[in-house]
Design an enzyme around this catalytic site. Sequence first.
Site, PDB file in Angstrom:
ATOM      1  N   ASP A  95      38.299  11.595  13.844  1.00 21.12           N
ATOM      2  CA  ASP A  95      38.309  12.996  14.248  1.00 21.12           C
ATOM      3  C   ASP A  95      37.390  13.838  13.367  1.00 21.12           C
ATOM      4  O   ASP A  95      36.650  14.677  13.856  1.00 21.12           O
ATOM      5  CB  ASP A  95      39.746  13.554  14.228  1.00 21.12           C
ATOM      6  CG  ASP A  95      40.495  13.275  12.923  1.00 21.12           C
ATOM      7  OD1 ASP A  95      39.924  12.638  12.002  1.00 21.12           O
ATOM      8  OD2 ASP A  95      41.667  13.679  12.824  1.00 21.12           O
ATOM      9  N   ASP A  98      35.469  14.353   6.034  1.00 18.79           N
ATOM     10  CA  ASP A  98      35.767  15.383   5.034  1.00 18.79           C
ATOM     11  C   ASP A  98      35.213  14.903   3.684  1.00 18.79           C
ATOM     12  O   ASP A  98      34.014  15.003   3.443  1.00 18.79           O
ATOM     13  CB  ASP A  98      37.284  15.590   5.051  1.00 18.79           C
ATOM     14  CG  ASP A  98      37.763  16.727   4.184  1.00 18.79           C
ATOM     15  OD1 ASP A  98      37.083  17.759   4.110  1.00 18.79           O
ATOM     16  OD2 ASP A  98      38.837  16.590   3.570  1.00 18.79           O
TER      17      ASP A  98
HETATM   18  P1  IMP Z   1      38.278  12.018   4.273  1.00 20.37           P
HETATM   19  O1  IMP Z   1      38.729  10.673   3.852  1.00 20.37           O
HETATM   20  O2  IMP Z   1      38.494  13.041   3.206  1.00 20.37           O
HETATM   21  O3  IMP Z   1      36.875  12.063   4.820  1.00 20.37           O
HETATM   22  O4  IMP Z   1      39.277  12.514   5.346  1.00 20.37           O
HETATM   23  C1  IMP Z   1      39.251  12.187   6.624  1.00 20.37           C
HETATM   24  C2  IMP Z   1      40.641  12.329   7.187  1.00 20.37           C
HETATM   25  O5  IMP Z   1      41.327  13.469   6.654  1.00 20.37           O
HETATM   26  C3  IMP Z   1      40.509  12.573   8.651  1.00 20.37           C
HETATM   27  O6  IMP Z   1      40.737  11.364   9.328  1.00 20.37           O
HETATM   28  C4  IMP Z   1      41.579  13.589   8.953  1.00 20.37           C
HETATM   29  O7  IMP Z   1      42.742  12.926   9.406  1.00 20.37           O
HETATM   30  C5  IMP Z   1      41.920  14.256   7.660  1.00 20.37           C
HETATM   31  N1  IMP Z   1      41.343  15.622   7.591  1.00 20.37           N
HETATM   32  C6  IMP Z   1      40.290  16.028   6.873  1.00 20.37           C
HETATM   33  N2  IMP Z   1      40.028  17.329   7.061  1.00 20.37           N
HETATM   34  C7  IMP Z   1      40.937  17.756   7.946  1.00 20.37           C
HETATM   35  C8  IMP Z   1      41.163  19.025   8.581  1.00 20.37           C
HETATM   36  O8  IMP Z   1      40.475  20.042   8.384  1.00 20.37           O
HETATM   37  N3  IMP Z   1      42.215  19.063   9.454  1.00 20.37           N
HETATM   38  C9  IMP Z   1      43.003  18.003   9.746  1.00 20.37           C
HETATM   39  N4  IMP Z   1      42.808  16.792   9.181  1.00 20.37           N
HETATM   40  C10 IMP Z   1      41.788  16.673   8.289  1.00 20.37           C
HETATM   41 MG    MG Z   2      42.716  11.025  10.241  1.00 17.93          MG
END
Ligand code: IMP
Ligand code: MG
Length: 171
Positions: A95, A98
């Site tokens: 989705d 981040d």
């Molecule tokens: P990362 O590992 O920090 O890149 O995070 C990715 C995961 O964090 C995604 O699969 C989302 O489930 C969750 N995530 C990151 N940012 C958001 C946001 O703004 N809203 C909801 N879920 C988020």
């Molecule tokens: Mg996720």
Amino acid sequence: MSAEPLIKQEDILKRVKSLAEEVAKDYEFDTVVGLLTGAFIFVSDFCRAMPRKDLRVHFIKASSYGGSMQSSREVKVKGLDSVNLEGKKVLLLDDILDTGHTLSGLVKMLKEKGAQEVRTCAFLDKPERREVDFEVDYSGFKIPNAFVVGYGLDFDDDYRAYPDIWTLEEE
Ligand code: IMP
Ligand code: MG
């Protein structure tokens, strides 16, 4: 929640369609791996918009957030053991990108499962938040550094069913 949606349903669906066409032209993948729970709606819309239908679709569960707005930086995966990726050309769908910990960790795991190639596609991308040296191959929208919900994205498992994408303000 913000007064107005950040991205309206109509614009989401248009972009999913153009993104699916863009990826189909560029990459001859045979397997989609979607990350639960946040990508469940995106994966469904993406697969239906994908011009090519000769695809296998798997879902695995990846979690790094729990009930918080901050990433725990540690990726937990469920459901990967029963998926055969030997020699497959995989498109990994999430989705939102981040910090980058989830997708970068998952690419390594899928390659360890024998995938021939793994490319990634995140519907949303928050480039300002990156903590690891990782970029997606395809993304729908770049968005500013804000916590967003709707279109499958949650805060503590709420808001997933909203068709638009909204900004959630911290209280
Ligand atoms: P990362 O590992 O920090 O890149 O995070 C990715 C995961 O964090 C995604 O699969 C989302 O489930 C969750 N995530 C990151 N940012 C958001 C946001 O703004 N809203 C909801 N879920 C988020
Ligand atoms: Mg996720």
